[in-house]
Design an enzyme around this catalytic site. Sequence first.
Site, PDB file in Angstrom:
ATOM      1  N   GLY A  30       0.822  -1.202   0.000  1.00 44.44           N
ATOM      2  CA  GLY A  30       0.000   0.000   0.000  1.00 44.44           C
ATOM      3  C   GLY A  30       0.849   1.242   0.000  1.00 44.44           C
ATOM      4  N   GLY A  31       0.181   2.380   0.169  1.00 47.28           N
ATOM      5  CA  GLY A  31       0.876   3.650   0.114  1.00 47.28           C
ATOM      6  C   GLY A  31       1.861   3.856   1.243  1.00 47.28           C
ATOM      7  N   VAL A  86       3.344  -5.290   3.573  1.00 42.91           N
ATOM      8  CA  VAL A  86       3.045  -6.162   4.706  1.00 42.91           C
ATOM      9  C   VAL A  86       3.501  -7.567   4.348  1.00 42.91           C
ATOM     10  CG1 VAL A  86       1.267  -7.078   6.229  1.00 42.91           C
ATOM     11  CG2 VAL A  86       1.063  -4.743   5.353  1.00 42.91           C
ATOM     12  N   LYS A 130       4.588  -5.115   9.122  1.00 41.22           N
ATOM     13  CA  LYS A 130       4.335  -3.967   8.263  1.00 41.22           C
ATOM     14  C   LYS A 130       5.548  -3.051   8.284  1.00 41.22           C
ATOM     15  CE  LYS A 130       1.110  -0.197   7.425  1.00 41.22           C
ATOM     16  NZ  LYS A 130      -0.150   0.455   7.848  1.00 41.22           N
ATOM     17  N   ASP A 187      -9.118   6.498   8.885  1.00 39.43           N
ATOM     18  CA  ASP A 187      -8.949   5.936   7.537  1.00 39.43           C
ATOM     19  C   ASP A 187      -9.732   4.634   7.397  1.00 39.43           C
ATOM     20  OD1 ASP A 187      -8.041   5.667   4.941  1.00 39.43           O
ATOM     21  OD2 ASP A 187      -6.146   4.741   5.502  1.00 39.43           O
TER      22      ASP A 187
END
Length: 497
Positions: A23-24, A28, A43, A142
């Site tokens: 992801g941004g 992970v 992560k 988020d």
Amino acid sequence: MLELNPGSELLGRYVIDRVIGVGGYGAVWKALDKQLNRTVALKRLLKSGAARDEQAQKAMLEEAKKNALVVHPNVVQVYDIIQVDDEHLIVMEYVDGDSLHAHLRELALSSRSVSLEQAVDWLREILEGVAYAHGQRVCHRDLSPMNILLSTGGVPKISDFGIARIIPSKDVAVTPSPPASSQGGTGNPDYMAPEQARGEAADFLSDLFMIGICGYLLLTGRHPFAHPSGLFAIPELLKDESYQPPQPPPPAGLAISDQRRFREYAAVVMRLLGRERANRYQNAQEAIDALDRVIPSVDCPSCGEHVPEHDRFCRHCGVTLAPVPGPAAQEPATVVSGAVSAEELADEGYRLVQAKRWQQAIDAYSKAIQADPNYRKAYWNLGYVYNRIGNPDAAIQILDKGLDLPPSGRDYRAGMFYERSIALASLKRYERALADINESVRLNPDSARSLYFRARISLLQGDLDAALRDARDVLRIVPDHSAALRIIDQISKGSTG
């Protein structure tokens, strides 16, 4: 520079398996924790944006540490933060399933949808996880279907607290967050609350708006701000104060009774989607209570899980449900001359609990104790109510008084120890919680819910053998206890890597 490859080992403890998400904020990885013999997720934080500034990175890591306090069945647990070669990695619970986003996409491609019962169950569980996080002063900021994982057992777990914010109590000054555009991404623009889209700081009520979007998707399979014409971008309509999503109609083919339920559930979702904070529920528990009012629900007397009161069998443990007099059985009570008896007041308290009228139930049980200070059932039930509304300190205080009474009846003391253990565990006082649940099991060794709760505490403390032993004892009493089966499955998968 740190390199992660399958088979490589970090700190002599974590054996890297494979990448399971990108992801941004980084990647992970699935890994094996050799020390605890369990599968974890690692992560890796990217060195970009705010992380370039050493002070900002330190603040971000401190918040991640605080997120580790959010230990709840519907939240992906953060176990630790490790540093390797000047890089930081977050050690998290490994969830063996897809995201809610992936699940909804798969259904959409085959023109299927989530059942009404499943949609509401998942929405309620997501709200419970958020309610607990908010109780720890953690605001996610988020929330989206991409950040909600579904275990293979179908349990939703909120993940990715990477941009979460710790909100101090009201008596502490809060420094507003910079506008979203200057923070390098404080949330997904398709799932932001309107105030976030305007560049304002997100708060607990912003989280509720994002859950409203998820709830709308669960009920309809559509994003509430995705215009059917396709002429508008979702962020555009989120910012447009004149646009309000249409209240979804019941799907074709639903029975008349289910159509009514759908409309009532949809009304809960639409209130979560209020453009102004004041028009939303003011906390997650209010939304949970609104869902529960559509179909009254009770706590299973065996496993303690929340189930609709009309169900004949507990959907979690399979035990046959029967009418019960309350969290505690009947006990003779002293009738105060010229006043309502403690027993009558406690019975009224139970009826108020069933109606989710918590404050009135507290008043009734408190009056029962005033009418008869030795009426143990009132102490037990009042502790139960305080736990249900998330006030563990008050629960401990009243249960302390009840347990200070001369012993009279094993069931009452077992129940009070059980409720006090729940309150202590919610405050992370696991040693005292374990001592109380041990006493509850000693007094009532065939209580599936006490054995199950002890297994959960053992699991949180890393005592896998004890957790496994208690989970198996639960299955001896209730062979289809799904929560106990999940514990055994979790331990088994951790032991096999």
